[in-house]
Scaffold this motif. Structure first.
Motif, PDB file in Angstrom:
ATOM      1  N   HIS A   1     -48.429  -8.894   0.574  1.00 27.87           N
ATOM      2  CA  HIS A   1     -47.002  -8.682   0.801  1.00 27.87           C
ATOM      3  C   HIS A   1     -46.423  -9.847   1.614  1.00 27.87           C
ATOM      4  CE1 HIS A   1     -47.655  -4.649  -0.675  1.00 27.87           C
ATOM      5  NE2 HIS A   1     -48.641  -4.518   0.201  1.00 27.87           N
TER       6      HIS A   1
ATOM      7  N   THR B   1     -52.192 -12.237   2.461  1.00 32.66           N
ATOM      8  CA  THR B   1     -51.793 -10.845   2.298  1.00 32.66           C
ATOM      9  C   THR B   1     -51.282 -10.616   0.889  1.00 32.66           C
ATOM     10  OG1 THR B   1     -49.500 -11.148   2.964  1.00 32.66           O
ATOM     11  CG2 THR B   1     -51.082 -10.703   4.723  1.00 32.66           C
TER      12      THR B   1
ATOM     13  N   ILE C   1     -43.531 -11.428   1.502  1.00 32.07           N
ATOM     14  CA  ILE C   1     -42.134 -11.336   1.912  1.00 32.07           C
ATOM     15  C   ILE C   1     -42.015 -10.500   3.177  1.00 32.07           C
ATOM     16  CG2 ILE C   1     -39.845 -10.483   1.243  1.00 32.07           C
ATOM     17  CD1 ILE C   1     -40.577 -11.268  -1.634  1.00 32.07           C
ATOM     18  N   ALA C   2     -42.745  -9.384   3.231  1.00 33.89           N
ATOM     19  CA  ALA C   2     -42.717  -8.546   4.429  1.00 33.89           C
ATOM     20  C   ALA C   2     -43.270  -9.304   5.631  1.00 33.89           C
ATOM     21  CB  ALA C   2     -43.515  -7.269   4.194  1.00 33.89           C
ATOM     22  N   VAL C   3     -44.310 -10.082   5.419  1.00 33.38           N
ATOM     23  CA  VAL C   3     -44.887 -10.877   6.508  1.00 33.38           C
ATOM     24  C   VAL C   3     -43.899 -11.936   6.968  1.00 33.38           C
ATOM     25  CG1 VAL C   3     -46.720 -12.525   7.065  1.00 33.38           C
ATOM     26  CG2 VAL C   3     -47.262 -10.446   5.823  1.00 33.38           C
TER      27      VAL C   3
ATOM     28  N   TYR D   1     -44.496 -16.810   6.172  1.00 34.38           N
ATOM     29  CA  TYR D   1     -44.398 -16.577   4.741  1.00 34.38           C
ATOM     30  C   TYR D   1     -45.420 -17.413   3.978  1.00 34.38           C
ATOM     31  CZ  TYR D   1     -42.744 -16.582  -0.029  1.00 34.38           C
ATOM     32  OH  TYR D   1     -42.685 -16.490  -1.395  1.00 34.38           O
TER      33      TYR D   1
ATOM     34  N   ILE E   1     -40.534 -11.806   6.734  1.00 32.97           N
ATOM     35  CA  ILE E   1     -39.428 -11.150   7.440  1.00 32.97           C
ATOM     36  C   ILE E   1     -39.867 -10.733   8.838  1.00 32.97           C
ATOM     37  CG2 ILE E   1     -37.978  -9.076   7.464  1.00 32.97           C
ATOM     38  CD1 ILE E   1     -37.855  -9.345   4.390  1.00 32.97           C
ATOM     39  N   LEU E   2     -41.059 -10.171   8.952  1.00 25.60           N
ATOM     40  CA  LEU E   2     -41.563  -9.791  10.267  1.00 25.60           C
ATOM     41  C   LEU E   2     -41.751 -11.022  11.153  1.00 25.60           C
ATOM     42  CD1 LEU E   2     -42.408  -7.395  11.960  1.00 25.60           C
ATOM     43  CD2 LEU E   2     -44.716  -7.642  11.072  1.00 25.60           C
TER      44      LEU E   2
END
Length: 77
Positions: free
Chosen positions: A34, A32, A36-38, A25, A40-41
């Motif tokens: 995004h 990036t 938050i998506a990074v 994060y 979570i992944l």
């Protein structure tokens, strides 16, 4: 209480999640659009330590996104 292989494996998995998720994060904010998506992944892949570290290395090697600069109205005229 004895230390067995299952307990040691769980400690490794959860410590990887705790390390890789926030780091993904943090670097996702800089690299990036995004984060938050990074993050979570990164947490999901952190449960599989080799994949979590590979994803973190991928994020670290990615170029930073350019920072937005504001233009003064005096400079435009």
């Amino acid at each position: 209480m004895g230390m067995n292989a299952v307990l040691i494996g769980q400690l490794i998995a959860f410590s990887t999640v705790i390390m890789v998720g926030p780091m993904c994060y943090y670097y996702g904010r800089r690299k990036t659009q995004h984060p938050i998506a990074v993050g979570i992944l990164g947490v999901i892949l952190g449960f599989l330590p080799p994949l979590g570290f590979i994803f973190l290395a991928f994020i670290l090697l990615k170029n930073d996104i350019p920072k937005h600069t504001t233009v003064n109205s005096e400079e435009v005229a």
